[in-house]
Structures are given as C-alpha cells and as structure tokens.
Design a protein around this motif. Sequence first.
Motif, short mmCIF file in Angstrom:
data_model
loop_
_atom_site.label_atom_id
_atom_site.label_comp_id
_atom_site.label_asym_id
_atom_site.label_seq_id
_atom_site.Cartn_x
_atom_site.Cartn_y
_atom_site.Cartn_z
N ARG A 177 0.83 -1.21 0.00
CA ARG A 177 0.00 0.00 0.00
C ARG A 177 0.87 1.26 0.00
O ARG A 177 0.54 2.26 -0.66
N VAL A 178 1.99 1.21 0.72
CA VAL A 178 2.90 2.36 0.74
C VAL A 178 3.43 2.64 -0.66
O VAL A 178 3.45 3.79 -1.11
N TRP A 179 3.86 1.60 -1.34
CA TRP A 179 4.41 1.80 -2.69
C TRP A 179 3.36 2.35 -3.65
O TRP A 179 3.67 3.22 -4.48
N TYR A 180 2.13 1.88 -3.54
CA TYR A 180 1.08 2.42 -4.41
C TYR A 180 0.76 3.87 -4.05
O TYR A 180 0.50 4.70 -4.94
N ARG A 181 0.80 4.20 -2.75
CA ARG A 181 0.58 5.59 -2.37
C ARG A 181 1.68 6.49 -2.93
O ARG A 181 1.41 7.59 -3.42
N LEU A 182 2.91 6.02 -2.89
CA LEU A 182 4.01 6.80 -3.43
C LEU A 182 3.87 6.97 -4.94
O LEU A 182 4.11 8.05 -5.49
N ALA A 183 3.48 5.89 -5.63
CA ALA A 183 3.32 5.97 -7.08
C ALA A 183 2.22 6.94 -7.46
O ALA A 183 2.29 7.62 -8.50
N ASP A 184 1.19 7.04 -6.61
CA ASP A 184 0.05 7.90 -6.90
C ASP A 184 0.17 9.28 -6.26
O ASP A 184 -0.73 10.11 -6.40
N SER A 185 1.25 9.51 -5.53
CA SER A 185 1.42 10.75 -4.77
C SER A 185 1.90 11.89 -5.67
O SER A 185 1.95 11.77 -6.90
N GLY A 186 2.30 12.97 -5.02
CA GLY A 186 2.81 14.11 -5.76
C GLY A 186 4.30 14.06 -6.04
O GLY A 186 4.88 15.06 -6.48
N VAL A 187 4.93 12.89 -5.84
CA VAL A 187 6.38 12.79 -6.04
C VAL A 187 6.75 13.12 -7.48
O VAL A 187 7.64 13.93 -7.75
N ARG A 200 11.47 14.09 -1.96
CA ARG A 200 12.10 13.30 -0.89
C ARG A 200 11.32 13.41 0.42
O ARG A 200 11.26 12.46 1.21
N ALA A 201 10.74 14.57 0.65
CA ALA A 201 9.95 14.75 1.87
C ALA A 201 8.73 13.83 1.87
O ALA A 201 8.35 13.29 2.92
N ILE A 202 8.11 13.65 0.71
CA ILE A 202 6.96 12.75 0.61
C ILE A 202 7.40 11.31 0.91
O ILE A 202 6.72 10.58 1.65
N PHE A 203 8.51 10.90 0.35
CA PHE A 203 9.04 9.56 0.65
C PHE A 203 9.32 9.42 2.14
O PHE A 203 8.98 8.41 2.77
N ALA A 204 9.98 10.43 2.71
CA ALA A 204 10.34 10.37 4.12
C ALA A 204 9.12 10.28 5.02
O ALA A 204 9.10 9.54 6.02
N ALA A 205 8.06 11.00 4.66
CA ALA A 205 6.84 10.97 5.45
C ALA A 205 6.20 9.58 5.42
O ALA A 205 5.72 9.07 6.45
N GLU A 206 6.18 8.96 4.26
CA GLU A 206 5.62 7.61 4.16
C GLU A 206 6.44 6.62 4.97
O GLU A 206 5.90 5.74 5.65
N LEU A 207 7.77 6.76 4.94
CA LEU A 207 8.62 5.85 5.69
C LEU A 207 8.43 6.06 7.19
O LEU A 207 8.35 5.09 7.96
N ALA A 208 8.33 7.32 7.61
CA ALA A 208 8.13 7.60 9.03
C ALA A 208 6.81 7.01 9.52
O ALA A 208 6.73 6.45 10.62
#
Length: 218
Positions: A177-187, A200-208
């Motif tokens: 689900r995290v990977w799909y959120r990242l793919a669909d995010s504003g990255v 990078r902040a979006i990635f960091a937030a998902e990891l946190a």
Amino acid sequence: MSRYYPVFVDLEGRLAVVAGEGPEIAARARALLEVGARVRVVSPRPSVEVRRLADAGRVELRDRPFEPGDLDGAAIAIAAGDAPTNEAVRAAARAARVPLNVVDRPELCDWIHGAVLRRGRLVVAISTSGAAPALAVRLRDQLAEELGAEYATFLEIAAEHRAPIAASGRSFAERRRVWYRLADSGVLAALRDGDEARARAIFAAELAALEAPATGTA
C-alpha cells in the motif's frame, strides 16, 4: 502464432555472441554493451564500427565465418547474416542450448527484441510479436513524450528507500500500500517541477508513518 513470455534478463558480465555482418551487428553489440554484457562478435567482414569496438577492447572480435564453438560459454546469441549463416547459428545454438535471436527471422528465434525505452532504472519494452516492429517503435516514441527524466529520479529515490521499507516489520500488504501511495502521490509532479526536496519529503513521510508503532483502538 507465437505467444511470447516477456522477461528482463540480467546479462551483467555474461557472454553474448553476435554473428553475421552488416549494420545490425554493431547496433546489437552496442545494445548488449550498454547492459554490461561481455560481447563476442563473429564476422567475416566486420564493419568499421565493429573494428573500433574491438580495438578499444570493448568486444572480442573473431574475424572469420561463424563456427559452432563460437557459442561456447554464451548466455544468449544473435545472428544477423545471410541465410546459410543464420541456419548454421540456429543449428549450433539449438545443440548448445543457447537462446537465439535471428534478425528479421522470427520463425528461427527463441526470443525477440522489443522497442525499448529507458529512463534510468525504468525499462519499457514493446513487442508486436514480430508482426509489425515499426508499430512498436511508434508506440515507444509516444511513451517517450510522456515519460520524462522525473521517472528516473523517482526510481533512484525509491531504490534508496526500498531496504528500509522492507525492514520496517510491516506486512507485505501494508508495504505494498505504501508503494502504491508513493506511485500515486505528488512525487512525480514535484520532480517534474524540479523540486527534489519536496519529492524526498513525501518519501520520508511515508517511511516515518510506516516505522511508527501501530496503534489500536481501546
């Protein structure tokens, strides 16, 4: 009609043999070099470009007609010669169990090339199963207009986060689900705007969020 199973093969450090003559030989040799293969070219009339590659130590050149032993140790092979050469390579490859591509002869092929688009780690390959390669090229060119350099940067950042996400202790379903959120995010939009810090902040937030202790309800 052949039904092809699409795969991506790791040829890093493995031997690929290209046999025959004409402009396709150099083109195929260069494509193999780009993915880290060791390349052996067998050609009775090597082109100037093939000789340049050999003189630079980038390919092994056997300046003569093909012999079955030329396939010794090969992971894959490509033939692009006249009919007798192609048939000889076909017979030798079958005997040696080396997967073979024969340029413009799909009926002799174990595998075929697609039209390839690369954006860093992203590799898109399109095939028409040998029916109309020009259509595959046109489709690739259309995708090239849509898939810019931001995809390469996305995947570089993703590669940095892959191990931490895998080690998060969360279930496969949660990680997916995290990977799909990242793919669909504003990255990708951020990278398209040149704002790698925001990406990078979006990635960091998902990891946190993934590493945070799971909370239940009372």
